[in-house]
Motif scaffolding. Structure first.
Motif, PDB file in Angstrom:
ATOM      1  N   SER A 296       0.911  -1.144  -0.073  1.00  0.00           N
ATOM      2  CA  SER A 296      -0.156  -0.005  -0.036  1.00  0.00           C
ATOM      3  C   SER A 296       0.823   1.297  -0.013  1.00  0.00           C
ATOM      4  CB  SER A 296      -0.908  -0.004   1.151  1.00  0.00           C
ATOM      5  OG  SER A 296      -0.368  -0.223   2.506  1.00  0.00           O
ATOM      6  N   LEU A 297       1.887   1.251   0.805  1.00  0.00           N
ATOM      7  CA  LEU A 297       2.727   2.412   0.710  1.00  0.00           C
ATOM      8  C   LEU A 297       3.588   2.622  -0.399  1.00  0.00           C
ATOM      9  CD1 LEU A 297       4.140   4.568   2.563  1.00  0.00           C
ATOM     10  CD2 LEU A 297       5.904   2.835   3.105  1.00  0.00           C
ATOM     11  N   VAL A 298       3.965   1.740  -1.421  1.00  0.00           N
ATOM     12  CA  VAL A 298       4.654   1.649  -2.520  1.00  0.00           C
ATOM     13  C   VAL A 298       3.573   2.194  -3.494  1.00  0.00           C
ATOM     14  CG1 VAL A 298       5.575   0.465  -4.442  1.00  0.00           C
ATOM     15  CG2 VAL A 298       6.470  -0.018  -2.266  1.00  0.00           C
ATOM     16  N   GLY A 299       2.424   1.424  -3.409  1.00  0.00           N
ATOM     17  CA  GLY A 299       1.173   1.866  -4.458  1.00  0.00           C
ATOM     18  C   GLY A 299       1.134   3.406  -4.386  1.00  0.00           C
ATOM     19  N   GLY A 300       0.788   3.766  -3.165  1.00  0.00           N
ATOM     20  CA  GLY A 300       0.255   4.979  -2.925  1.00  0.00           C
ATOM     21  C   GLY A 300       1.449   6.203  -3.361  1.00  0.00           C
ATOM     22  N   LEU A 301       2.886   5.758  -2.818  1.00  0.00           N
ATOM     23  CA  LEU A 301       3.685   6.688  -3.015  1.00  0.00           C
ATOM     24  C   LEU A 301       4.243   6.762  -4.621  1.00  0.00           C
ATOM     25  CD1 LEU A 301       6.045   8.376  -1.890  1.00  0.00           C
ATOM     26  CD2 LEU A 301       7.305   6.423  -1.896  1.00  0.00           C
ATOM     27  N   LEU A 302       3.977   5.898  -5.520  1.00  0.00           N
ATOM     28  CA  LEU A 302       3.953   5.845  -6.865  1.00  0.00           C
ATOM     29  C   LEU A 302       2.806   6.777  -7.237  1.00  0.00           C
ATOM     30  CD1 LEU A 302       4.943   2.364  -8.027  1.00  0.00           C
ATOM     31  CD2 LEU A 302       6.432   4.522  -7.804  1.00  0.00           C
ATOM     32  N   GLY A 303       1.657   6.511  -6.866  1.00  0.00           N
ATOM     33  CA  GLY A 303       0.526   7.525  -7.228  1.00  0.00           C
ATOM     34  C   GLY A 303       0.835   8.909  -7.104  1.00  0.00           C
ATOM     35  N   VAL A 304       1.366   9.353  -5.899  1.00  0.00           N
ATOM     36  CA  VAL A 304       1.740  10.702  -5.569  1.00  0.00           C
ATOM     37  C   VAL A 304       2.692  11.259  -6.574  1.00  0.00           C
ATOM     38  CG1 VAL A 304       2.626  12.260  -3.992  1.00  0.00           C
ATOM     39  CG2 VAL A 304       1.035  10.568  -3.216  1.00  0.00           C
ATOM     40  N   LEU A 305       3.786  10.394  -6.783  1.00  0.00           N
ATOM     41  CA  LEU A 305       4.902  10.734  -7.508  1.00  0.00           C
ATOM     42  C   LEU A 305       4.394  10.821  -8.985  1.00  0.00           C
ATOM     43  CD1 LEU A 305       7.710   8.441  -5.825  1.00  0.00           C
ATOM     44  CD2 LEU A 305       7.345  11.105  -5.626  1.00  0.00           C
ATOM     45  N   PHE A 306       3.860   9.836  -9.484  1.00  0.00           N
ATOM     46  CA  PHE A 306       3.617   9.911 -10.989  1.00  0.00           C
ATOM     47  C   PHE A 306       2.624  11.050 -11.457  1.00  0.00           C
ATOM     48  CE2 PHE A 306       4.591   4.949 -11.721  1.00  0.00           C
ATOM     49  CZ  PHE A 306       5.969   5.344 -11.320  1.00  0.00           C
ATOM     50  N   THR A 307       1.941  11.554 -10.646  1.00  0.00           N
ATOM     51  CA  THR A 307       0.928  12.596 -10.785  1.00  0.00           C
ATOM     52  C   THR A 307       1.478  14.056 -10.531  1.00  0.00           C
ATOM     53  OG1 THR A 307       0.038  12.157  -8.726  1.00  0.00           O
ATOM     54  CG2 THR A 307      -1.243  11.369 -10.364  1.00  0.00           C
ATOM     55  N   ILE A 308       2.689  14.017  -9.817  1.00  0.00           N
ATOM     56  CA  ILE A 308       3.249  15.198  -9.827  1.00  0.00           C
ATOM     57  C   ILE A 308       3.659  15.989 -10.995  1.00  0.00           C
ATOM     58  CG2 ILE A 308       5.356  16.350  -8.899  1.00  0.00           C
ATOM     59  CD1 ILE A 308       5.232  14.917  -6.607  1.00  0.00           C
ATOM     60  N   PRO A 309       4.224  15.468 -12.051  1.00  0.00           N
ATOM     61  CA  PRO A 309       4.529  15.728 -13.391  1.00  0.00           C
ATOM     62  C   PRO A 309       3.465  16.203 -14.066  1.00  0.00           C
ATOM     63  CG  PRO A 309       5.778  13.734 -12.841  1.00  0.00           C
ATOM     64  CD  PRO A 309       4.884  13.780 -12.032  1.00  0.00           C
ATOM     65  N   LEU A 310       2.284  15.788 -13.741  1.00  0.00           N
ATOM     66  CA  LEU A 310       1.024  16.209 -14.695  1.00  0.00           C
ATOM     67  C   LEU A 310       0.309  17.291 -14.148  1.00  0.00           C
ATOM     68  CD1 LEU A 310      -0.309  12.267 -15.037  1.00  0.00           C
ATOM     69  CD2 LEU A 310       0.857  13.903 -16.492  1.00  0.00           C
ATOM     70  N   ARG A 311       0.703  17.658 -12.844  1.00  0.00           N
ATOM     71  CA  ARG A 311      -0.044  18.846 -12.501  1.00  0.00           C
ATOM     72  C   ARG A 311      -0.241  20.121 -13.261  1.00  0.00           C
ATOM     73  NH1 ARG A 311       0.590  23.648 -10.380  1.00  0.00           N
ATOM     74  NH2 ARG A 311       2.815  23.575 -10.517  1.00  0.00           N
ATOM     75  N   ARG A 312       0.934  20.601 -13.665  1.00  0.00           N
ATOM     76  CA  ARG A 312       1.122  21.861 -14.257  1.00  0.00           C
ATOM     77  C   ARG A 312       0.089  21.468 -15.725  1.00  0.00           C
ATOM     78  NH1 ARG A 312       5.908  22.521 -14.138  1.00  0.00           N
ATOM     79  NH2 ARG A 312       6.267  23.931 -12.330  1.00  0.00           N
ATOM     80  N   ALA A 313       0.308  20.458 -16.360  1.00  0.00           N
ATOM     81  CA  ALA A 313      -0.095  20.082 -17.601  1.00  0.00           C
ATOM     82  C   ALA A 313      -1.642  20.021 -17.580  1.00  0.00           C
ATOM     83  CB  ALA A 313       0.465  18.861 -18.377  1.00  0.00           C
ATOM     84  N   LEU A 314      -2.028  19.155 -16.519  1.00  0.00           N
ATOM     85  CA  LEU A 314      -3.574  19.053 -16.658  1.00  0.00           C
ATOM     86  C   LEU A 314      -4.409  20.259 -15.901  1.00  0.00           C
ATOM     87  CD1 LEU A 314      -3.709  15.180 -15.868  1.00  0.00           C
ATOM     88  CD2 LEU A 314      -3.853  16.409 -18.212  1.00  0.00           C
ATOM     89  N   ILE A 315      -3.852  20.567 -14.790  1.00  0.00           N
ATOM     90  CA  ILE A 315      -4.664  21.890 -13.990  1.00  0.00           C
ATOM     91  C   ILE A 315      -4.312  23.271 -14.595  1.00  0.00           C
ATOM     92  CG2 ILE A 315      -4.526  22.798 -11.743  1.00  0.00           C
ATOM     93  CD1 ILE A 315      -4.024  20.236 -10.667  1.00  0.00           C
ATOM     94  N   VAL A 316      -2.997  23.624 -14.743  1.00  0.00           N
ATOM     95  CA  VAL A 316      -2.682  25.119 -15.344  1.00  0.00           C
ATOM     96  C   VAL A 316      -2.893  25.151 -16.620  1.00  0.00           C
ATOM     97  CG1 VAL A 316      -0.816  26.638 -15.234  1.00  0.00           C
ATOM     98  CG2 VAL A 316      -1.031  25.138 -13.408  1.00  0.00           C
ATOM     99  N   GLN A 317      -2.419  24.233 -17.544  1.00  0.00           N
ATOM    100  CA  GLN A 317      -2.485  24.440 -18.997  1.00  0.00           C
ATOM    101  C   GLN A 317      -3.861  23.926 -19.687  1.00  0.00           C
ATOM    102  OE1 GLN A 317       1.051  22.982 -20.341  1.00  0.00           O
ATOM    103  NE2 GLN A 317       2.474  24.336 -19.391  1.00  0.00           N
ATOM    104  N   ALA A 318      -3.998  22.550 -19.435  1.00  0.00           N
ATOM    105  CA  ALA A 318      -5.436  22.236 -20.045  1.00  0.00           C
ATOM    106  C   ALA A 318      -6.641  22.511 -19.145  1.00  0.00           C
ATOM    107  CB  ALA A 318      -5.381  20.503 -19.719  1.00  0.00           C
ATOM    108  N   ARG A 319      -6.525  22.916 -18.180  1.00  0.00           N
ATOM    109  CA  ARG A 319      -7.737  23.607 -17.273  1.00  0.00           C
ATOM    110  C   ARG A 319      -8.804  22.709 -17.211  1.00  0.00           C
ATOM    111  NH1 ARG A 319      -6.401  28.615 -15.895  1.00  0.00           N
ATOM    112  NH2 ARG A 319      -5.278  29.986 -16.812  1.00  0.00           N
ATOM    113  N   LEU A 320      -8.750  21.295 -17.118  1.00  0.00           N
ATOM    114  CA  LEU A 320      -9.629  20.577 -16.870  1.00  0.00           C
ATOM    115  C   LEU A 320     -10.490  21.045 -15.574  1.00  0.00           C
ATOM    116  CD1 LEU A 320      -7.841  17.037 -17.347  1.00  0.00           C
ATOM    117  CD2 LEU A 320      -9.358  18.453 -19.065  1.00  0.00           C
TER     118      LEU A 320
END
Length: 658
Positions: A122-146
Motif C-alpha cells: 500500500s505504501l509503494v502503490g500510494g507513493l507511486l500514485g503521488v510521484l507519478f501525478t506530480i509531473p501532470l499537475r502543470r499540464a492538466l491543471i494549469v495548462q489544460a484547465r480540466l
C-alpha cells in the motif's frame, strides 16, 4: 470526450496570491491530518468491503478541519487545505487496498492479513500514485484547465468557510448524522434487533426472480452523494444481471436440485453471472485507455518541455510559490527506492530474480499509465467516478496471462503475484485521481504545490500504517468475501472477490470465457449506446463501468443506492422550484452517515479481536436476540426515518439553520 467547462476556461485567481506567504504545514495541521487520515481510511475500508464503492472525503475533511482549526487563535485557509489534502489521501489509499489485498486471503495465499507486506504494497502503490501525478499537475491543471469538479467544490467550501465562518453548523450536522448511523449499526450489527437486509425470490419454475433491499444508512448516503444518474445506471446493471441474465441462465442451465429459491439465485449469480460483469469491466478499462490516450500523451510531451527548459535555463527557482512542485531528483529517487521492496517481495513469491525484476517493471509501467489515466478522468468526472476497478482488472488480466506463460498453468504462486501487481497499480490509480483533485483545490486557494505533495505522502503513510489493523478487525467480526459457518453474512468485498476469481481462474483454467465474452459484448453495446447519447448531448449517460459494477454487485445493495439517488433528485427538484441556493448541507450529512456506520462497524469488531485476551468477549457481547424477532421491518422503518432526517437537513439552508 467531454470538454472543460466555461468556468475552467477562465483565469483561476487564487484566494491567497502567490506573493503572499502564510503558514501551511504547521504542527496542529500535521496532527489533525494524521488523525483524519486514519479515521477516514478506516471508514472507507469498511464501506468498500461492504458496498464495493467508496466516496471522496475531501469536503467532510475540509469542514471538520475548519471547525477544529478555528478553535485556535491563528489558523488560515491554507492550513485547512493542507489537512484535507492529507486526509483525502488516506481515504483514497484505503480504496486501492480493499479492492485487491483481501483477494490474497480468498485464494488461500494468506490465512490472515500480513502486516508488513500489506503496508509495503500500500505504501509503494500510494507513493507511486503521488510521484507519478506530480509531473501532470502543470499540464492538466494549469495548462489544460480540466474541470476537476470535486476539487472546485472543495475549494468553494474552503473559500466560504474563510469568508463567512459558518462551518460550525455544518460540522454539527455531520456529527449528528454520524451518531444516527452509529446507533443504527449498533442496533442491527451489535444487538441484532433487526436483520441487515430484506430479500426474497419469486419462483418461476426453475428460474427465479430476485428482489431485495439492504438496510444501511451508508448505502442510502452513497446514493445521495453520487446522484440519481449514476445510481440509476448502477441499478440498471443490477436489473440486467439479476432480473434478466440470472433467470435466463437458470432456464438454459437449471441449478442443482439440492438448491432452490434464494439459495439457487445466489449460487447462480456467484458462480456464473458475476463473470459477465468481469467481461464488461474489461471493456470499460480498455475504453478508458482509448479515451484518454491523446491527452495523456500531450501532457507527457508538455512535461518534457517544461523540465528541459528549467534544466537548461536554471529558472526553476524563479517560479512563483504557487507553481513549485517537488523537484525531479526527488521524484526519480523516491520512485527507484520504492521499487526495491517490490523486487524483493516478488522474488520471494516467484523464487526468480529476473522474473521479479520483470514483474516490477511491468507494475511500474502500469502504475504510471493508470495513475495518469485516473488523473485525467478525475479532471473530467471527479475522483469518485474514476474507473479504478476497470483498470485494475485489466492489469490483473495482463499480469496473469504473462505469468501464465512464464510459470505455466496451475502454478501456485501465479495468482498471488498477479494480485500483488494489481494491488500496487490499484493504489496508484486511486491516488492519482485524488491527488490531482487536491492539487486543483490548492491551485484555486493559492497553496504551494510541493507542500501539498509532502502532505499527500504523509496521508499515504498514515493510511498504510492503520489499514491492516482495520482489515483484521473487520475479518474477525464479519468475515470477508465468502460465507462460512462462523460468518454467514460476510462483507461481500465485491472487487477483491472479483480480482481473486479472475487471477485464480486464469491459472486454474476455470474461467468461463464464454460468460466473460458475453460481458464484453454487453460492455461494447453499452459503449455504443453511451456514445450515441453523447452525440445527442443527452444529460443521461451510461458509463460502462457503472453498469458493469451493477451486474457484479448484489442487487440489494444497488437498490438502496438507488433510493439514495432518488432522494437527492427529489430534494434538488424541490429546491430548484423554489429558487433555493445550490448549496447542499445534505452532502455533509450523507458523508456523516457513511462515516458513522463505518466507524461503529469497526468498533463492534474490537471485542472479538480482544477475545483471545478476555474470553468473556467471545461471541457477540452486545447481542440481545439470537435471531432478529421481526426480520428487517424495524430496520426499514428506522432507515425511512433517517431518510426523512437527511431530507430535512438538506433543506435546512433555506430555513437559515445551516
Amino acid at each position: 470526450m467531454a470538454e472543460p467547462s466555461a468556468r475552467s476556461e477562465q483565469a483561476d485567481v487564487p484566494l491567497v496570491p502567490a506573493s503572499v506567504t502564510v503558514p501551511e504545514i504547521t504542527p496542529k495541521a500535521v496532527v489533525l491530518s494524521i488523525i483524519l487520515s486514519a479515521v477516514l481510511a478506516g471508514a472507507n475500508a469498511y464501506l468498500g468491503l461492504f458496498a464495493g464503492m467508496t466516496v471522496s472525503a475531501s469536503i467532510p475533511a475540509a469542514v471538520i478541519s475548519m471547525a477544529i482549526l478555528r478553535l485556535f487563535r491563528r489558523s488560515n485557509v491554507l492550513e485547512n487545505n493542507i489537512v484535507q489534502t492529507a486526509a483525502s489521501s488516506g481515504e483514497a489509499l484505503a480504496a486501492g487496498v480493499i479492492f485487491t489485498i483481501p483477494g490474497l486471503l480468498l485464494i488461500g495465499h494468506w490465512s490472515a492479513f500480513n502486516y508488513w507486506e500489506t503496508m509495503a504494497v500500500s505504501l509503494v502503490g500510494g507513493l507511486l500514485g503521488v510521484l507519478f501525478t506530480i509531473p501532470l499537475r502543470r499540464a492538466l491543471i494549469v495548462q489544460a484547465r480540466l474541470r476537476f469538479p470535486e476539487g472546485i467544490a472543495t475549494a468553494e467550501v474552503l473559500k466560504v468557510g474563510a469568508a463567512k465562518g459558518n462551518s460550525q453548523g455544518r460540522v454539527r450536522a455531520l456529527i449528528v448524522a454520524a451518531g444516527l448511523a452509529g446507533v443504527f449499526k449498533f442496533a442491527e450489527g451489535g444487538m441484532k434487533l433487526w436483520a441487515d437486509s430484506m430479500e426474497g425470490v419469486l419462483q418461476l419454475g426453475r428460474p427465479t426472480l430476485y428482489g431485495g433491499v439492504n438496510l444501511s444508512p451508508a448505502l442510502l448516503a452513497v446514493g445521495y452523494i453520487i446522484g440519481l444518474n449514476t445510481a440509476v445506471v448502477v441499478f440498471l446493471g443490477g436489473v440486467l444481471g439479476w432480473l434478466i441474465l440470472l433467470p435466463l441462465y437458470q432456464f438454459l442451465v437449471p441449478p442443482p436440485d439440492a438448491l432452490t429459491g434464494l439459495a439457487a439465485a445466489k449460487a447462480t449469480w456467484s458462480n456464473h453471472i458475476r463473470y459477465v460483469g468481469i467481461g464488461a469491466m474489461l471493456v470499460g478499462g480498455v475504453w478508458t485507455l482509448i479515451q484518454v490516450r491523446g491527452p495523456v500523451l500531450d501532457s507527457l510531451r508538455q512535461l518534457a518541455k517544461i523540465y528541459r527548459g528549467s534544466l537548461v535555463s536554471g529558472h526553476g527557482e524563479a517560479l512563483p510559490r504557487t507553481d513549485r512542485d517537488a523537484g525531479l531528483p526527488w521524484i526519480l529517487g523516491l520512485t527507484v527506492a520504492s521499487l526495491i521492496p517490490m523486487v524483493l517481495l516478488y522474488q520471494g513469491i516467484l523464487t526468480s530474480l529476473s522474473g521479479a525484476v520483470g514483474l516490477t517493471l511491468l507494475m511500474a509501467i502500469a502504475a504510471f499509465l493508470f495513475s495518469s489515466v485516473a488523473g485525467y478522468m478525475a479532471g473530467l468526472v471527479g475522483s469518485s467516478s474514476n474507473p479504478v476497478s476497470g483498470v485494475t482488472i485489466a492489469t490483473i488480466m495482463l499480469a496473469s496471462l504473462l505469468l501464465l506463460a512464464f510459470l505455466g498453468q496451475g502454478h501456485p504462486a501465479g495468482p498471488a503475484a498477479a494480485l500483488l501487481v494489481g494491488a500496487v497499480v490499484c493504489c496508484a490509480a486511486a491516488m492519482g485521481g485524488d491527488n490531482l483533485q487536491d492539487l486543483k483545490t490548492g491551485h484555486l486557494v493559492g497553496a504551494t504545490p510541493w507542500r501539498q505533495q509532502i502532505m499527500q505522502v504523509l496521508g499515504v503513510a498514515t493510511g498504510a500504517v492503520v489499514i491492516v489493523p482495520v482489515l483484521s478487525l473487520l475479518q474477525a467480526k464479519y468475515g470477508i468475501g465468502e460465507a462460512s459457518t462462523e460468518h454467514p453474512h460476510p462483507l461481500s468485498a465485491p472487487q477483491a472477490t472479483l480480482m481473486a476469481n479472475l487471477a485464480r481462474g486464469v491459472f486454474g483454467g476455470s474461467v468461463p470465457w464464454h460468460l466473460v465474452a458475453l460481458g464484453m459484448g454487453i460492455g461494447a453495446g453499452i459503449v455504443w449506446l453511451d456514445q450515441g447519447r453523447a452525440a445527442r448531448q443527452s444529460q443521461f449517460r451510461l458509463p460502462v463501468l457503472a453498469v458493469a459494477l451493477g451486474i457484479y454487485l448484489p442487487l440489494k445493495l444497488t437498490t438502496t443506492i438507488l433510493l439514495g439517488g432518488l432522494l437527492a433528485e427529489a430534494l434538488w427538484r424541490w429546491k430548484n422550484r423554489r429558487d433555493q441556493e445550490a448549496d447542499d448541507p445534505g452532502l455533509l450529512a450523507a458523508a456523516g452517515l457513511v462515516t458513522g456506520e463505518a466507524l461503529l462497524g469497526i468498533l463492534l469488531a474490537v471485542p472479538i479481536a480482544l477475545s483471545g485476551l478476555w474470553p468473556a468477549l467471545s461471541g457477540e457481547p452486545f447481542q440481545v436476540f439470537t435471531a432478529p424477532p421481526a426480520g428487517g421491518w424495524p430496520g426499514l422503518v428506522a432507515l425511512a426515518l433517517i431518510a426523512v432526517w437527511l431530507g430535512r437537513t438538506a433543506l435546512a439552508s433555506r430555513r437559515g439553520k445551516l
